[in-house]
Design an enzyme around this catalytic site. Structure first.
Site, PDB file in Angstrom:
ATOM      1  CD  GLU A 195      25.342  27.386 -10.002  1.00 24.20           C
ATOM      2  OE1 GLU A 195      26.105  26.974 -10.891  1.00 24.20           O
ATOM      3  OE2 GLU A 195      24.885  26.645  -9.123  1.00 24.20           O
ATOM      4  CB  SER A 202     -38.426  38.789   2.824  1.00 22.07           C
ATOM      5  OG  SER A 202     -39.421  37.905   3.277  1.00 22.07           O
TER       6      SER A 202
END
Length: 703
Positions: free
Chosen positions: A102, A362
């Protein structure tokens, strides 16, 4: 005259050409310099006065696991996936390729590249169309920040001005980071990290040449080159990038050939969404935080989420499930699964069942027995009676409606009998059990406001995470760390719940519980629970390092017919440990003070559990502890503890937090070894089965 004209002309020309030419050039140079100076000054002012657009764009909030892996990511307000880049975590080869393709002079130009512009103009004039752009990465960033156009001259001039200004005020690293934040990659994707996760399902720290080339090509035409919609255009654009990178010497021909054959992604991937409930909860308490580092392990979390989803499917269409896994040595939460699926409306998957208040069934029974051990009421080998009882109208029943008569405490806990544990709760006191739960880091809620005997059978509201917190304390030797999910949270010691001896005894008992079919025996200490009406099925267990808690039920609290903790939750618990790690960590050895004896060898008062009111009824000869008194703070500084008694029947035994410090004592004044600094519960037992207990604090001020 005729001869003079040419002469004077030649002279003029000579004098003029010589004198006036120098003057003209000097004047022109001075004028040019002046104009240039003025122009440069005005140009400099023009650039300096550029108003920069906002560069601090909103980025996605991220939740990272203990190793930095992405657990969860949230889109920004407008639905865009825009993740803040970390250049150190972006593949350096990708950055080199991007610059080479680029803007090869990116590191040296001032925002514009005149050579690139001249090349672009020349190519356009020669071919009659645009062949390549002359925009630098900085100019492209300027366009992205202002969301402007490329073609119009006014737009291009604005980009040039803004690019020059950006280069003056930002470093190259900052410019590159901004570009990699805003570059479009198709759909609602912006930035290299969002693109890499969406197209390839991974962070951009290691990209193949094919992947890097596609990500370089996409921002130039993100919609027309989307690989999921325009595969041919995407492949052509990728291959052009690969060819130019080969020309630049960054790729070999062999690498290009392999990259061109690599398949393109056919769809956008979903972003990671692990631990959604925990992430939502943590971020709701910390608005504005952009990054959250948690203690979870992404791989473990994924395994546990899959397990919970599978367990819920097997249990029924409306059944939800939850799981919490922790390291009880460090207090770190490794996995937190709030439901089988966040989006499953039939199971109310949006409800975080790790935090929901439910009846624990329990699962509190081990804590009751641990307190009984420390109080000198029972020993694992003590006999306790399982028969009909009535406490002021409260007559608990065992789950199966049967009575077993006399049996060992060990068996009573393993069988999860209700009557023995309620008898023990009555002696300990429901309020003390509630206080110990809170001391252990839980936040239980009472439906009636006052604790009753049913608290030990699940008559209280608590959450899965709080139960795991309590079990982590037991697994850590009776005193654990507060569970934490944030890496930034400091380690916090919680007060002791039970003694180290009692905690070891609980582990020893619960490792003897029969495992689910196909599971190894004796490797996990675990307890199951089923709440009233089959609304909740629990299983919580531990080994030498980890605790895992599992819950199954319906989020709306309606019953699940036939649901039992042992049938539904226990197999999930054992499978969870198998997925957590390949080997179970061994338990610690018994503490030195552990009384490992058979029932016949125990001190007489510990051979059988008897309620205190039965022991003291019409018996004035019960021992009284004259020293130390209840609540005393003693400064022993390592010296032995002197005990003074009155009454009772010799010989006497003395226990400190369940440890036997003396036995066979026939005098009513004797010394015992220093129990060590901190709080201690002292229990004196006489040969007639009478007992008396006090709580003291030893050498606390000296430490």
């Amino acid at each position: 005259m005729l001869s003079a004209r040419p002469f004077s002309g030649r002279f003029f020309r000579r004098r003029g050409g010589s004198g006036w030419g120098l003057w003209q050039r000097g004047f022109a140079l001075a004028l040019t310099l002046a104009v240039a100076g003025t122009g440069l000054q005005r140009f400099d002012q023009w650039v300096a006065q550029t108003v920069l657009p906002v560069t601090l764009a909103e980025t996605s909030t991220e939740v990272l696991d203990r190793d930095g892996a992405l657990l969860r990511v949230y889109p920004v307000g407008d639905g865009i996936w825009r993740m803040a880049p970390q250049l150190a975590q972006v593949d350096p080869d990708f950055i080199a390729m991007l610059i080479a393709y680029e803007d090869k002079r990116f590191l040296s130009h001032i925002g514009v590249d005149p050579l690139a512009m001249l090349r672009a103009v020349g190519q356009a004039l020669w071919h009659g169309k645009t062949i390549s752009g002359g925009s630098t990465l900085t100019m492209q960033l300027a366009r992205l920040l202002e969301d402007g156009t490329t073609g119009a001259w006014a737009g291009k001039l604005r980009q040039i001005r803004l690019a020059l200004a950006l280069e003056r005020r930002l470093s190259k690293q900052q410019i590159l980071a901004l570009y990699l934040t805003h570059a479009p990659y198709g759909g609602n994707l912006e930035g290299i990290r969002a693109a890499s996760y969406a197209w390839f399902g991974k962070a951009p720290n290691r990209l193949t040449p094919s992947q890097a080339a596609l990500l370089i090509a996409l921002p130039q035409s993100p919609e027309r080159r989307r690989p999921d919609r325009a595969a041919a255009a995407a492949a052509a654009a990728r291959d052009r990038v690969l060819a130019r990178l080969a020309q630049a010497g960054l790729l070999t021909e062999a690498q290009v050939a392999v990259a061109q054959q690599a398949p393109l992604p056919r769809r956008m991937r979903s972003f990671p969404r692990l631990a959604p409930h925990l992430s939502d909860r943590l971020l709701a308490a910390r608005p504005g935080v952009s990054r959250l580092a948690v203690t979870l392990d992404a791989q473990v979390q994924a395994k546990m989420e899959a397990l919970v989803a599978e367990a819920a499917r097997n249990a029924g269409s409306r059944v939800s499930a939850a799981l919490v896994a922790v390291d009880h040595r460090s207090g770190e939460i490794l996995a937190s699964v709030g439901s089988p699926s966040y989006e499953d409306s039939a199971r109310q998957g949006f409800v975080d069942m790790t935090q929901a208040l439910r009846s624990p069934g329990s699962t509190l029974k081990p804590l009751v027995y641990g307190l009984g051990f420390d109080s000198g009421l029972v020993h694992p080998e003590s006999l306790i009676h399982d028969g009909p009882v009535d406490f002021d109208g409260y007559a608990p029943q065992n789950f199966d409606g049967q009575f077993r008569g006399d049996l060992r405490v060990r068996e009573a806990l393993q069988l999860s009998l209700n009557i023995p544990v309620v008898r023990l709760t009555r002696e300990i006191g429901p309020a003390q059990l509630l206080a110990v739960m809170r001391r252990g880091g839980a936040a239980p809620e009472l439906p009636g406001g006052k604790p009753g005997l049913a608290i030990s059978l699940g008559g209280i509201g608590t959450s899965l995470q709080d139960l795991v917190q309590l079990y982590a304390g037991i697994a850590a030797g009776g005193q654990g760390l507060r569970l934490r999910a944030l890496q930034s949270a400091s380690s916090e010691d919680l007060p002791r719940m039970v003694s180290e001896v009692a905690a070891w005894q609980l582990g020893d008992i619960l490792r003897g519980l029969p495992p689910p079919p196909g599971a190894r025996t004796g490797v996990l200490a675990y307890k199951t629970g089923t709440s009233y009406g089959h609304r909740d099925a629990w299983a919580i267990g531990w080994d030498g390092q980890h605790v895992i808690g599992v819950w199954l039920g319906r989020a709306d609290g309606t019953p699940v017919p036939g649901a039992f903790g042992g049938d539904l939750a226990a197999p999930v618990l054992f499978e969870a440990f198998g997925r957590l790690k390949p080997e179970i960590a061994p338990p610690p050895p018994p503490p030195a003070a552990t009384l490992i004896l058979g029932a016949a060898e125990l001190p007489l008062p510990l051979r059988r559990f008897r309620p205190r009111d039965a022991v003291f009824a019409n018996n004035a000869a019960a021992p009284q502890l004259l020293f130390p008194p209840d609540g005393a703070a003693l400064a022993l500084e390592g010296a032995p503890l002197v005990v003074k008694l009155r009454g009772g029947t010799a010989p006497f035994a003395l226990l400190a937090d369940g440890r036997v410090l003396a036995k066979g004592q026939r005098h009513r004044e004797f010394e015992v070894p220093n129990p060590g600094p901190g709080f201690a519960n002292l229990v004196v037992l006489d040969s007639a089965g009478h007992s008396v207990s006090v709580g003291v604090e030893i050498d606390r001020l000296l430490h």
